[in-house]
Design an enzyme around this catalytic site. Structure first.
Site, PDB file in Angstrom:
ATOM      1  N   ASP A  89       0.844  -1.191   0.000  1.00 41.39           N
ATOM      2  CA  ASP A  89       0.000   0.000   0.000  1.00 41.39           C
ATOM      3  C   ASP A  89       0.880   1.241   0.000  1.00 41.39           C
ATOM      4  OD1 ASP A  89      -2.417   1.751   0.729  1.00 41.39           O
ATOM      5  OD2 ASP A  89      -3.265  -0.256   0.719  1.00 41.39           O
ATOM      6  N   SER A 119     -11.414  -1.591  -0.128  1.00 40.89           N
ATOM      7  CA  SER A 119     -10.042  -1.570   0.379  1.00 40.89           C
ATOM      8  C   SER A 119     -10.016  -1.663   1.893  1.00 40.89           C
ATOM      9  CB  SER A 119      -9.342  -0.286  -0.076  1.00 40.89           C
ATOM     10  OG  SER A 119     -10.032   0.855   0.393  1.00 40.89           O
ATOM     11  N   HIS A 162      -3.916   5.715   4.009  1.00 37.29           N
ATOM     12  CA  HIS A 162      -4.591   4.511   3.503  1.00 37.29           C
ATOM     13  C   HIS A 162      -3.860   3.251   3.952  1.00 37.29           C
ATOM     14  CE1 HIS A 162      -6.014   1.565   0.483  1.00 37.29           C
ATOM     15  NE2 HIS A 162      -7.141   2.242   0.568  1.00 37.29           N
TER      16      HIS A 162
END
Length: 1444
Positions: A580, A776, A611
């Protein structure tokens, strides 16, 4: 009396024979193959010493066998509680195998009588041995030295069992459990040690920090003191200057008055009167004459001043100055504090009045965890401050307050007490963010990934490439150096830059050690913070219905993970890789980070977006917002830059490093529509083939169908969708089917399963928690569950942790959602506890996904359940995934077989296409279903089973090949063949979409989603049109082959929608013949095409330095015109757009075309629309922006800047154009042409026109024109130019086309050979299976939605049918046709009668009297060695050994 004598003799002989036979039968005994025995004569009371084995034995009459097993027997000591060396109670389970020594069987019988008594003694002795052995080990040794304990226990058992002539083997100690209090104490001790260690590690840092703060405070105090001294000196100087000016002014006045007095010769009184008159005359206020004059005051001060020395005056002046400065500081600080409160209140009021979206101040708090709106999160900072620094927007602040307030504010900031600063990471007020992630994958010009067949070092790879380039005389090439951790390891690919030459690429591919050559791709990810799905709009933009958001999901508690934590399973020993945006260094939630690596071209691995950190928190956070596997080891891979850019090569190197590190689980909360990035796909296969479990998000492109992201849509990857807290499919979650297999095949079922992905709570930047939504978010939920489950079976031998076994456990345990279909939920909702139970009982096997096929079950089997089967229909294809949990490689042995349940099953014909080799861990089984011609009038349900066998190589410890026999239940509904007019054929063969090339979206106004990548299938982006057709009574079939492969006499209408593919000449000729001579009707839904517009919608990618041009327009009108030319129809290149009315309906014409040629007897409908193409062509191009006017992706979270609309540049003038045409051919076939397909496409739908589609079908399938068209009366003659539409010279359509190819001689395109039609060859039906789930009319036992939640019983679809052979043998033997059956029956009856007679006491006594005589019962057997043993003597060992 000869007759009587004869009778007596006969009777005697008969009695003798009966007696002999009876004695013979009483003397016979049989032992099974697993038995040994010693015979005991119950009459003479004698025990034989001979040990007899299996078989038939003849002994003295009246004997019986004392039997013992001849094989090893299991003995289990369950839940034994013993005291160890420390006096702690230990609970454990012991299993062993024992056997009585046959050599000492006589002595064993003498001591213990029979096997039951013998086993009781051994059991008591074994328990005592366990207690004795347990007493020699301390508490810690039971965990660290379990193997040694097992060895010592086996030795003790052998010593104890030795006197009893018992043979032991295979002793196993399981489930060693220490007391809960002890476990708690141990954990507390370890936690205390860890806290001490942390404290020791933190102490130097804290001391350093304290010293730093102390030094900083000293410097700050010094700075303040120096500033105060400077300010004091400045004020003193100013005071001196002012005093000097006052003295000078008074001196000048005094001189003036002296001069006036002298000139006018006035006395003092006269002078004062003169001055008073001047004052009264010039003053606007009241003047009090009785006050003392200034001259008198000043004279007194001067006298006092003269009497003091200068030093005392200076000290007094400095003291007064300091006093006034302190007053100034205090007053200013209080005023600024009050003023700041008023300022922030005014700022809040202004934001609430103007709307938070229009407020350009995104945040006044610059701490990294306070990046949302100040009003919602920071409580507008009225009495507390978000961080040590307040940032401000100068433009807004100046408009709210006076500039002087800012000077005071800046002064006040330097005097803020840091002890009064409060953090602003309150999770209760943080708004939910929905990550709308979009991906672009672009090929980099002249840059290629060369993949090798193995892993080689850098020098070897460069030598291989150099030889190929030298042979082809290429010297201008460059091998790109990759500066990352994989430099130290061999690799299987290189990035090479050279001019794109097909000859060089082919030469590289021919090298024996080069596997493939593919373009290097750049991956761009756009993260958009969209609204939460709790907000819904009502009546467009006019009103909004704001629903209160649901509760935040604490994901670990929602999945009941703490129950597994209490059992000791917390993810320990499992290594999880997270690909990520990196992670924040030193974050307090992650003490278990094993490694952080950066694979981008940036210098740091920090996550500035949040994120990657949030994803890591969902998996393994162990503070505040707890992750699912808090003790899993996290490997952080940063593969995206802060600008959301990545490259395929970064992923390949990072994947290779993950293989080197032998991680167990890999989470990819990323993905995109490009499933043709072959190096990426190959490396995903390499990952799973190395037993790495890959979990990936299915995508955030819902609720559209056919929007699955790669690699989540691959068979060996666990693809995860999202649900809400109410177990409803999240609106943003992508839907199936997969589009790899189109057009000739059918997509697979994806996602694999769903879990919570809306309003999930996870780690925030720096500290604290936040709430996010998206697939996600759902992906790390499953990845954390996989890590937790894998940690619970680490002790299993052999290791069962592999991508297939974990996927099988998750799918088998998933809970079916009632109102969602298979392409929305997969197998259902993640059930962690059921998965745990299934995995701990797991035996390596193969399985199928889906596990059954039932076309009568709605809505789960949508779309199959909407339309039944019938004869002559196009084959219905079901794509089933084979999961092989036995090994990474496997094969399907033989051919799958079809077993109908009854005679009706013969009506269903099946043909199979399958992967004979299963690698890695998976394969496919495509089942094509057709109906036999004998069932043209049949109506009913057909059931049966498909069987196939999967084999994998034997494990190291086994000698047999691993084998799984799979059974797939099938149920379908068959109806009589519908009439021709109700049968519609959907043309799928001529659709091409992304990712093969750049095929633009059909609506040019759409900016967010520029690519046409949903498959254009009737079950993906045209699903609503399909449902309307089915509701209207039409039957829709899909054509995945050229037009030459269907019988036009069977269908009423051919439906061609938005074709991008070319047409074979044979197709055009056949279609014209079908319309003219076979009454086939044709409906065309076209789209825009204009070469100039296509050039304008190109864009320049600055990263890849490449222009992207469309391969065709919204539809391939040149090819479509070529197909329609024999019918006298042609379409133009004017791009039209606008709203219009047709009858009572409103339609939005979105980037459509118009008709330029039509038969004279046809019927045309004109409508005034805007020339959108001309508007786009004349639109000015900004020198700072790439030419991508309709491709800019908007971020709706940011304030919308005023943009120049196309319509504002040019005022379009509507022009009346023919957009709909209807005509009937001479042979009866009817043709309808409409210039836009967007109104039946679910993507970006504004106003649907399904009613128009039904009206056109009414026209084509009947002999009448619908009333809708008759009422318009707008037919006109054609008066338009007929342009010759050509493909762009830059078009690469031949690369992706199935119809045309490039001619290497003259660089033109030509048609490929017409492919042969695929004809399915059904397999022969086999005999029905016995004792299958279909026998009770219920084939939905596996994952049945009616099964209650509490039922954790798993009915696996792996069925090894052992009952078939035995049932066949039984039926064959017990048959009248069997010649052995009747004699065997009578013989068995005779033996039964003899035994009944022998059991009668009188006959038994008579036989004993004949053999032994009259004194048998009076004699005592003194020679018998078998003495009677009392119960006390028999179990004396038990009494002694039962004590611990």
């Amino acid at each position: 009396m000869p007759g009587v004598s004869f009778v007596l003799v006969a009777v005697g002989i008969a009695l003798s024979l009966i007696t002999i036979i009876s004695l013979l039968i009483a003397s016979l005994g049989r032992l099974n193959t697993d038995e040994i025995a010693i015979s005991y004569n119950t009459i003479s009371k004698k025990l034989s010493r001979e040990v007899q084995s299996s078989g038939l034995h003849l002994n003295a009459p009246g004997f019986r066998f004392i039997k013992f097993p001849s094989v090893f027997t299991s003995m289990e000591f369950d839940d034994i509680s013993c005291l160890n060396q420390d006096g702690v109670v230990i609970n454990l389970d012991v299993t062993l195998q024992f056997q009585a020594d046959p050599k000492y069987l006589y002595d064993i019988v003498l001591q213990f009588k029979d096997f039951d008594g013998y086993k009781k003694i051994l059991y008591a002795t074994g328990r005592a041995a366990v207690h004795d052995t347990c007493a020699h080990f301390n508490t810690t040794a039971f965990q660290s030295m379990r193997g040694y304990f097992q060895v010592k226990l086996l030795e003790e058992m052998k010593n104890t069992f030795g006197p009893f002539y018992a043979i032991l083997r295979d002793l196993q100690v399981n489930n060693v459990r220490r007391p809960a209090d002890f476990e708690t104490a141990v954990k507390d001790k370890e936690a205390a040690k860890e806290n001490i260690k942390i404290a020791e590690n933190e102490r130097p840092k804290l001391l350093t920090q304290a010293r730093t703060e102390y030094q900083k405070a000293l410097k700050q105090a010094q700075i303040i003191k120096e500033r105060a001294d400077t300010d004091s000196n400045i004020i003193l100087n100013q005071a001196d200057a002012e005093a000097e000016a006052v003295r000078a002014r008074y001196q000048s006045e005094t001189d003036a008055y002296v001069e006036l007095k002298n000139k006018m010769r006035l006395n003092v009184e006269a002078l004062l009167n003169y001055m008073a008159i001047r004052v009264v005359g010039s003053s606007k206020s009241d003047v009090y004459i009785n006050m003392k004059s200034p001259a008198q005051i000043m004279s007194r001060k001067r006298k006092n001043s003269d009497s003091n020395n200068n030093e005392h005056d200076n000290k007094q002046r400095q003291r007064m100055t300091t006093y006034h400065l302190n007053n100034i500081f205090q007053t200013t600080q209080q005023k600024l504090y009050d003023g700041s409160k008023n300022f922030f209140r005014k700022l809040k009021d202004a934001a609430l009045n103007n709307g938070t979206k229009s407020n350009p101040m995104v945040s006044l708090c610059s701490s990294m965890h306070c990046t949302v709106s100040i009003i919602s999160t920071c409580d507008y900072c009225e009495k507390q401050y978000c961080s040590n620094h307040l940032t401000s927007s100068w433009t807004t602040m100046v408009s709210v307050l006076h500039k002087s307030l800012f000077l005071y504010l800046l002064f006040f900031i330097t005097t803020i007490n840091t002890n009064e600063v409060f953090p602003c990471n309150l999770t209760a007020n943080i708004d939910e963010q929905n990550f709308s992630v979009q991906y672009e994958a672009k090929a980099i010009q002249d840059e290629f990934i060369v993949q090798f067949t193995g892993y080689y070092n850098e020098l070897t790879r460069s030598n291989y490439l150099a030889r190929v380039f030298q042979r082809n005389h290429v010297f201008d090439y460059e091998i790109v150096k990759r500066k990352n951790l994989m430099q130290r390891y061999p690799s299987d690919f290189d990035i090479v830059r050279f001019n794109n030459d097909d000859q060089v690429i082919e030469a590289l591919k021919k090298h024996p050690l080069i596997r493939a050559v593919n373009a290097h791709r750049q991956i761009i990810r756009h993260i958009h913070h969209a609204k939460v799905e709790g907000d819904s709009d009502v009546n467009g933009n006019k009103r909004k219905l704001h629903r209160s958001p649901p509760n935040h999901i604490r994901i670990a508690e929602s999945l009941q993970a703490p129950k597994l934590w209490k059992m000791g399973h917390r993810g320990a020993g499992i290594h999880v890789a997270i690909f990520d945006t990196g992670i924040q260094a030193g974050h307090p939630h992650f003490p278990n980070i094993a490694e952080v690596t950066n694979w981008t071209d940036e210098k740091n691995d920090h996550d500035t977006i949040g994120h990657g950190l949030f994803v890591a928190g969902v998996i393994g956070s162990n503070k505040e917002c707890l992750g699912i596997a808090p003790e899993a080891q996290l490997h952080i891979f940063k593969v995206f830059t802060n600008n959301q850019i990545s490259y395929t090569s970064w992923f390949l190197d990072a994947f290779n490093y993950a293989i080197v590190k032998k991680v167990h689980v890999l989470n990819l909360s990323i993905g995109g529509p490009d499933f043709m990035d072959q190096p990426f796909i190959d490396k995903v296969w390499d990952l799973t083939s190395n037993s790495i479990i890959l979990v990936s998000a299915i995508g955030n492109d819902g609720p559209l169908y056919g929007t699955l992201n790669n690699p989540a849509d691959q068979m060996d990857v666990i693809g995860v969708g999202s649900i809400t807290v109410d177990d409803a499919i999240s609106r943003f979650s992508s839907r199936g089917m997969t589009t790899w297999e189109l057009p000739s095949g059918y997509g697979r079922m994806k996602p694999d399963l769903v879990t919570y992905g809306s309003f999930v709570r996870g780690s925030n930047l720096v500290s604290g928690c936040k709430v996010l939504s998206g697939t996600s978010v759902a992906s790390p939920v499953v990845a954390g569950a996989v890590a937790l489950l894998a940690s619970s079976v680490l002790h299993r031998t052999p290791n069962i942790i592999n991508p297939a076994s974990l996927k099988q456990a998750l799918l088998a345990s998933a809970h079916r959602l009632r109102h969602a279909n298979m392409f929305e939920q997969g197998h259902g909702k993640l059930n962690l506890l059921r998965a745990f139970r299934i995995l701990n009982q797991y035996v390596p096997q193969a399985s199928l996904s889906p596990s059954y096929i039932d076309f009568t079950e709605c809505p789960y089997f949508w779309p199959y359940c909407l339309q039944p089967l019938y004869h002559s229909a196009m084959p219905i294809i079901v794509n089933v995934t084979i999961l092989n949990g036995m090994d990474v490689v496997g094969e399907v042995v033989g051919q799958p077989q079809w077993h109908p349940q009854d005679s009706n099953g013969q009506h269903l014909e099946l043909s199979f296409d399958f992967s004979t080799k299963l690698w890695p861990w998976s394969g496919y089984l495509a089942i094509s279903m057709t109906v036999h011609r004998d069932a043209a009038d049949f109506e009913g349900t057909v059931q049966g089973h498909v069987t196939l066998t999967v084999e994998s190589p034997a494990k190291d410890s086994e000698s047999l090949v691993q084998r799984s026999d799979l059974v797939l239940p099938i149920r379908v509904r068959i109806i009589p063949t519908p009439v021709r007019s109700h049968r519609i054929l959907w043309d799928q063969y001529h659709s091409i979409g992304y990712p093969p090339g750049y095929f633009p979206r059909d609506d040019l106004k759409q900016k967010k989603d520029p690519l046409d990548w949903n498959g254009d299938h009737i079950h993906t982006n045209f699903r609503h049109a399909y449902e309307h057709l089915r509701n209207a009574g039409y039957f829709v079939e899909v054509l995945g082959q050229p037009y030459t492969c269907f019988d036009a006499s069977l269908y009423g209408t051919l439906l061609v929608v938005d074709p991008e593919e070319e047409f074979f000449d044979q197709e055009i000729a056949k279609l014209h013949n079908d319309v003219v001579n076979k009454s086939l009707s044709l409906i065309i839904f076209a789209d825009w095409y204009n070469a100039s517009v296509m050039k304008r919608v190109q864009f320049y990618d600055e990263n890849t330095r490449q222009w992207w041009l469309p391969e065709t327009g919204g539809a391939n009108l040149p090819a479509l015109n070529k197909m329609l030319k024999p019918l006298g129809i042609a379409l133009g290149d004017t791009v039209l757009e606008g709203n219009y009315e047709l009858g009572e309906h409103m339609i939005y014409y979105a980037s459509g075309t118009h008709i330029v040629r039509f038969p004279a007897d046809g019927y045309l409908i004109y409508r005034p629309l805007n020339d959108q193409g001309e508007t786009i062509i004349q639109m000015p191009v900004s020198p700072h922006m790439p030419q991508q006017r309709h491709l800019n992706l908007e971020d709706h979270e940011r304030p919308k800047k005023p943009q120049i609309d196309i319509e504002s540049i040019m005022k379009p003038h509507p022009i009346s154009m023919p957009i709909l045409g209807l005509v009937e051919s001479a042979g009866g076939g009817r043709v309808a042409v409409y210039g836009d397909s967007n109104c039946i496409d679910s993507v970006h739908l504004v106003h649907d026109c399904y009613w128009l589609l039904l009206a056109l079908l009414e026209f084509t399938t009947s002999s009448r024109v619908p009333k809708l068209f008759l009422q318009l009366d707008e037919n006109r003659q054609m008066d338009l130019d007929v342009p010759e539409l050509q493909q762009l010279n830059t078009s690469r359509l031949h690369i992706f086309s199935r119809v045309i190819e490039k001619n290497s001689l003259d660089n033109t395109t030509r048609q490929r050979p017409l492919p042969q039609c695929i004809v399915n060859k059904p397999v022969k039906s086999s005999e029905p299976l016995a004792n299958t789930p279909a026998s009770n009319m219920n084939i939905m036992k596996y994952q049945n939605p009616s099964m209650p939640n509490e039922d954790d019983t798993v009915v696996a679809n792996v069925m090894v049918d052992t009952s078939e052979t035995s049932s066949r043998f039984t039926k064959t033997f017990f048959s009248v046709r069997n010649p052995m059956f009747i004699p065997t029956l009578f013989g068995s009856f005779g033996v039964l009668c003899v035994f009944i007679i022998l059991c009668r006491s009188q006959l038994y006594r008579l036989l004993i009297f004949i053999v032994y005589g009259n004194g048998f019962y009076d004699r005592r057997s003194g020679s018998s060695r078998l003495k009677q043993i009392t119960k006390h003597n028999q179990y004396h060992y038990m009494a002694a050994l039962n004590k611990p």
